[in-house]
Design a protein around this motif. Structure first.
Motif, PDB file in Angstrom:
ATOM      1  N   ALA A 343       0.847  -1.203   0.000  1.00 35.82           N
ATOM      2  CA  ALA A 343       0.000   0.000   0.000  1.00 35.82           C
ATOM      3  C   ALA A 343       0.878   1.247   0.000  1.00 35.82           C
ATOM      4  N   ARG A 344       1.982   1.174   0.700  1.00 36.45           N
ATOM      5  CA  ARG A 344       2.857   2.322   0.850  1.00 36.45           C
ATOM      6  C   ARG A 344       3.531   2.723  -0.461  1.00 36.45           C
ATOM      7  N   VAL A 345       3.776   1.751  -1.305  1.00 36.13           N
ATOM      8  CA  VAL A 345       4.408   2.037  -2.590  1.00 36.13           C
ATOM      9  C   VAL A 345       3.550   3.012  -3.397  1.00 36.13           C
ATOM     10  N   GLY A 346       2.239   2.941  -3.194  1.00 37.22           N
ATOM     11  CA  GLY A 346       1.356   3.889  -3.870  1.00 37.22           C
ATOM     12  C   GLY A 346       1.282   5.241  -3.197  1.00 37.22           C
ATOM     13  N   VAL A 347       1.980   5.408  -2.081  1.00 35.79           N
ATOM     14  CA  VAL A 347       1.915   6.673  -1.334  1.00 35.79           C
ATOM     15  C   VAL A 347       3.255   7.414  -1.430  1.00 35.79           C
ATOM     16  N   ASP A 348       4.307   6.810  -0.860  1.00 42.41           N
ATOM     17  CA  ASP A 348       5.589   7.521  -0.841  1.00 42.41           C
ATOM     18  C   ASP A 348       6.780   6.597  -1.101  1.00 42.41           C
ATOM     19  N   MET A 349       6.533   5.385  -1.554  1.00 41.81           N
ATOM     20  CA  MET A 349       7.578   4.408  -1.904  1.00 41.81           C
ATOM     21  C   MET A 349       8.375   3.901  -0.702  1.00 41.81           C
ATOM     22  N   ALA A 350       9.018   4.800   0.025  1.00 42.66           N
ATOM     23  CA  ALA A 350       9.922   4.362   1.092  1.00 42.66           C
ATOM     24  C   ALA A 350      10.356   5.585   1.899  1.00 42.66           C
ATOM     25  N   SER A 351      10.950   5.339   3.073  1.00 42.83           N
ATOM     26  CA  SER A 351      11.478   6.457   3.881  1.00 42.83           C
ATOM     27  C   SER A 351      12.923   6.740   3.485  1.00 42.83           C
ATOM     28  N   PRO A 352      13.391   7.973   3.703  1.00 43.85           N
ATOM     29  CA  PRO A 352      14.766   8.320   3.331  1.00 43.85           C
ATOM     30  C   PRO A 352      15.801   7.455   4.049  1.00 43.85           C
ATOM     31  N   VAL A 353      16.776   6.964   3.304  1.00 40.48           N
ATOM     32  CA  VAL A 353      17.800   6.074   3.869  1.00 40.48           C
ATOM     33  C   VAL A 353      18.637   6.810   4.924  1.00 40.48           C
ATOM     34  N   LEU A 354      19.010   8.049   4.607  1.00 44.25           N
ATOM     35  CA  LEU A 354      19.895   8.775   5.533  1.00 44.25           C
ATOM     36  C   LEU A 354      19.220   8.957   6.900  1.00 44.25           C
ATOM     37  N   ASP A 355      17.965   9.329   6.895  1.00 41.99           N
ATOM     38  CA  ASP A 355      17.247   9.536   8.170  1.00 41.99           C
ATOM     39  C   ASP A 355      17.145   8.227   8.955  1.00 41.99           C
ATOM     40  N   GLN A 356      16.991   7.131   8.211  1.00 42.90           N
ATOM     41  CA  GLN A 356      16.914   5.834   8.900  1.00 42.90           C
ATOM     42  C   GLN A 356      18.256   5.500   9.547  1.00 42.90           C
ATOM     43  N   LEU A 357      19.331   5.865   8.870  1.00 40.87           N
ATOM     44  CA  LEU A 357      20.659   5.607   9.459  1.00 40.87           C
ATOM     45  C   LEU A 357      20.873   6.460  10.715  1.00 40.87           C
ATOM     46  N   VAL A 358      20.383   7.678  10.676  1.00 42.65           N
ATOM     47  CA  VAL A 358      20.468   8.513  11.888  1.00 42.65           C
ATOM     48  C   VAL A 358      19.720   7.817  13.033  1.00 42.65           C
ATOM     49  N   ALA A 359      18.538   7.297  12.717  1.00 39.99           N
ATOM     50  CA  ALA A 359      17.736   6.610  13.743  1.00 39.99           C
ATOM     51  C   ALA A 359      18.492   5.406  14.305  1.00 39.99           C
ATOM     52  N   VAL A 360      19.184   4.658  13.432  1.00 38.49           N
ATOM     53  CA  VAL A 360      19.953   3.495  13.904  1.00 38.49           C
ATOM     54  C   VAL A 360      20.984   3.946  14.942  1.00 38.49           C
ATOM     55  N   HIS A 361      21.673   5.047  14.651  1.00 38.82           N
ATOM     56  CA  HIS A 361      22.700   5.515  15.591  1.00 38.82           C
ATOM     57  C   HIS A 361      22.081   5.985  16.899  1.00 38.82           C
ATOM     58  N   LEU A 362      20.955   6.661  16.820  1.00 39.00           N
ATOM     59  CA  LEU A 362      20.305   7.121  18.058  1.00 39.00           C
ATOM     60  C   LEU A 362      19.831   5.920  18.886  1.00 39.00           C
ATOM     61  N   LEU A 363      19.246   4.920  18.210  1.00 42.92           N
ATOM     62  CA  LEU A 363      18.747   3.755  18.954  1.00 42.92           C
ATOM     63  C   LEU A 363      19.890   2.974  19.598  1.00 42.92           C
ATOM     64  N   ALA A 364      21.068   3.037  18.976  1.00 44.68           N
ATOM     65  CA  ALA A 364      22.221   2.347  19.571  1.00 44.68           C
ATOM     66  C   ALA A 364      22.586   2.972  20.921  1.00 44.68           C
ATOM     67  N   GLU A 365      22.198   4.217  21.107  1.00 42.41           N
ATOM     68  CA  GLU A 365      22.496   4.902  22.380  1.00 42.41           C
ATOM     69  C   GLU A 365      21.234   5.154  23.189  1.00 42.41           C
ATOM     70  N   ALA A 366      20.197   4.344  22.911  1.00 39.05           N
ATOM     71  CA  ALA A 366      18.870   4.631  23.459  1.00 39.05           C
ATOM     72  C   ALA A 366      18.884   4.825  24.974  1.00 39.05           C
ATOM     73  N   SER A 367      19.562   3.926  25.697  1.00 37.76           N
ATOM     74  CA  SER A 367      19.373   3.973  27.153  1.00 37.76           C
ATOM     75  C   SER A 367      19.857   5.303  27.719  1.00 37.76           C
ATOM     76  N   GLY A 368      21.006   5.781  27.254  1.00 34.44           N
ATOM     77  CA  GLY A 368      21.522   7.052  27.779  1.00 34.44           C
ATOM     78  C   GLY A 368      20.655   8.230  27.361  1.00 34.44           C
ATOM     79  N   ILE A 369      20.299   8.271  26.074  1.00 32.07           N
ATOM     80  CA  ILE A 369      19.519   9.418  25.584  1.00 32.07           C
ATOM     81  C   ILE A 369      18.160   9.474  26.280  1.00 32.07           C
ATOM     82  N   VAL A 370      17.496   8.327  26.350  1.00 35.22           N
ATOM     83  CA  VAL A 370      16.136   8.330  26.895  1.00 35.22           C
ATOM     84  C   VAL A 370      16.155   8.621  28.400  1.00 35.22           C
ATOM     85  N   ALA A 371      17.209   8.137  29.086  1.00 34.57           N
ATOM     86  CA  ALA A 371      17.304   8.454  30.526  1.00 34.57           C
ATOM     87  C   ALA A 371      17.412   9.967  30.717  1.00 34.57           C
TER      88      ALA A 371
END
Ligand code: PLP
Length: 485
Positions: A343-371
């Motif tokens: 269904a998404r392919v008919g809307v926006d195809m996919a999310s930006p790769v770069l932003d997803q990579l930023v998210a990966v790095h933030l999630l790797a430090e989740a416990s400290g950031i979220v605390a």
């Protein structure tokens, strides 16, 4: 999808109706009608539900049937009840009043305005280093076309790990990355709802979820949350699902926006069972799940109790990290994820790769950031509570044990008028009715604690200053539109 409220349920909602202020001067029937009007105005009793038969309510309240008859007559006369012989009586508002739109407004960049309409934190300091690290990772992706409709695998793995760590084993093929939680909701609704399908939501609820539902032409029914105590009334919620058999129910069980309520574990289990029996899909918005405060334990995810792929969980980075990242996700069964991706392919195809990579790095430090976020939110919440206690002591607030908002009960049905008045002193508010469907909730105001403590204290001072001459003030119009998030 008409549902009925039983005599004992209404009696419980009415509580001490006979001892309400001003009671001594009014007869019983008028007090009862007034209490029912109050429940409607506060969104505790939804519009369009069938009230109990007069005899049943009389028995439940241990009063005479003539009192209930007279109260219902008064409610009919004031436009709060519609009756048809043999079919019962339904709640309504005078003139069939409804807020016509929950539409999105554009933001203003006015530096002097304190914007309490948006409940989201500024970016954490870790964001820029994460973005730098993401650009270093980017070459690994550049030889491909860059379209990943379900998301890049390393982000899906990180999100799946987050669910598994919360006690809900999840594989990466059960995750689809979206451009924010709002996008996740819209995609799920596209797939699950045909126009006119019934949907149950909490009242109050997140306004942009109402906008998404309106866009899909859903027929919306509400479950009224208590402003204090447990929030959800188990009996009424389960009854609405069983009787109304909505196609879908949208719930925010963790630190609900706007009330801050946390749904207990046993109710989660019962809601899933009721939804399965009624053929209702549950869309569970976990936007605030990682933000408990005061060490509050969070019950298992709603999907833990799901054995029939009834539960679709949505969540994202906006509340613990940053809204500007536009990264969210859906957790569902692997086949559902495939259907969503199609269904998404008919809307926006996919999310930006770069932003997803930023998210990966933030999630790797989740416990400290979220605390750190939780510590920041605790300080800001306490500053807001302190300022309210000092400057607006007549307002009632339940201390939220997580999330980013509190739901204040005001000293009158003034929320919209107050929001108009505070525009004049540079404070933007999201008034109570924005969080409901039908123009109710005027006695409530959502206050986020996402701004620095000093700004929150300043804002409360300005609100208090206009509150006390509100009745005398002329009624200024909204001067500029605003985003509520
Ligand atoms: C309950 C809820 N769902 C969804 C959203 C939207 O989140 P996103 O920025 O991830 O689209 C918000 C933002 O306020 C929210 O409070």
């Amino acid at each position: 999808m008409t549902s009925q409220v039983r005599g004992v349920q209404l009696a419980r909602l009415l509580g001490q109706w006979h001892a309400l202020p001003g009671r001594r001067r009014s007869p019983d029937y008028a007090a009862l009608a007034g209490a029912i009007r109050g429940l409607l105005a506060d969104g505790r009793l939804p519009l369009g539900v069938r009230l109990p038969a007069e005899r049943e309510l009389a028995q439940a309240l241990k009063i005479s049937r003539t009192t209930v008859t007279a109260a219902y007559r008064q409610l009919r006369e004031s436009g709060h009840l519609a009756s048809r012989r043999g079919a019962g009586s339904w709640t309504m508002l005078p003139g069939n009043h409804r807020v016509t739109s929950t539409g999105l407004w554009t933001p203003v960049d006015d530096v002097d305005t304190i914007d309490l309409g948006v409940a989201a934190l500024a970016a954490p300091p870790e964001l820029v280093p994460a973005a730098r690290a993401a650009t270093e990772d980017l070459p690994r992706y550049l030889s491909g076309a860059g379209y990943h409709p379900t998301g890049i695998v390393e982000l899906r793995e990180a999100v799946a790990r987050g669910y598994t760590d919360r006690g809900l084993p999840t594989s990466p093929d059960q995750i689809m990355v979206t451009s924010g939680t709002q996008h996740a909701l819209d995609l799920v609704l596209r797939l699950a709802l045909s126009p006119g399908a019934g949907v149950l939501v909490e009242s109050p609820t997140y306004p942009n979820a109402l906008a998404a539902l309106a866009a899909r032409r859903a027929r919306i029914a509400t479950h009224g949350l208590a402003s204090d105590g447990a929030g959800w009334d188990a009996d009424l919620l389960l009854g609405s699902i069983r009787q109304g058999r909505p196609k879908l129910a949208y719930l925010i069980p963790e630190f609900q926006n706007p009330t801050g309520h946390l749904m207990a574990g046993d109710l989660r289990e019962r809601v899933v069972a009721a939804a399965h029996a009624a053929g209702t899909d549950l869309v569970v918005d976990e936007s605030f799940v990682s933000l408990p405060l005061d060490g509050t334990p969070v019950p298992p995810p709603v999907a833990t109790f799901d054995r029939h792929s009834r539960v679709i969980s949505i969540g994202g980075m906006s509340k613990p990290y940053w809204g500007g990242l536009r990264i969210g996700w859906v957790r569902a069964s692997a086949p559902q994820v495939q259907r969503l991706a199609a269904a998404r392919v008919g809307v926006d195809m996919a999310s930006p790769v770069l932003d997803q990579l930023v998210a990966v790095h933030l999630l790797a430090e989740a416990s400290g950031i979220v605390a750190d976020r939780r510590a920041q939110l605790t300080v800001q919440r306490d500053a807001l509570l302190g300022a309210l206690a000092e400057r607006l002591p007549d307002w009632r607030v339940t201390v939220p044990r997580g999330g980013v908002t509190l739901w204040a009960e005001l000293d009158g049905p003034i929320s919209s008028a107050l929001a108009r008045a505070t525009e004049e002193v540079g404070v933007r508010l999201a008034p109570g009715p924005r969080f409901g469907l039908d123009g109710t909730l005027e006695r409530f105001l959502r206050l986020p604690f996402t701004l620095p403590a000093a700004e929150l204290v300043e804002a409360v001072g300005r609100i208090a200053a206009v509150r006390y001459d509100l009745d005398r003030a002329a009624r200024p119009q909204w001067r500029e539109p605003a985003v509520i998030a």
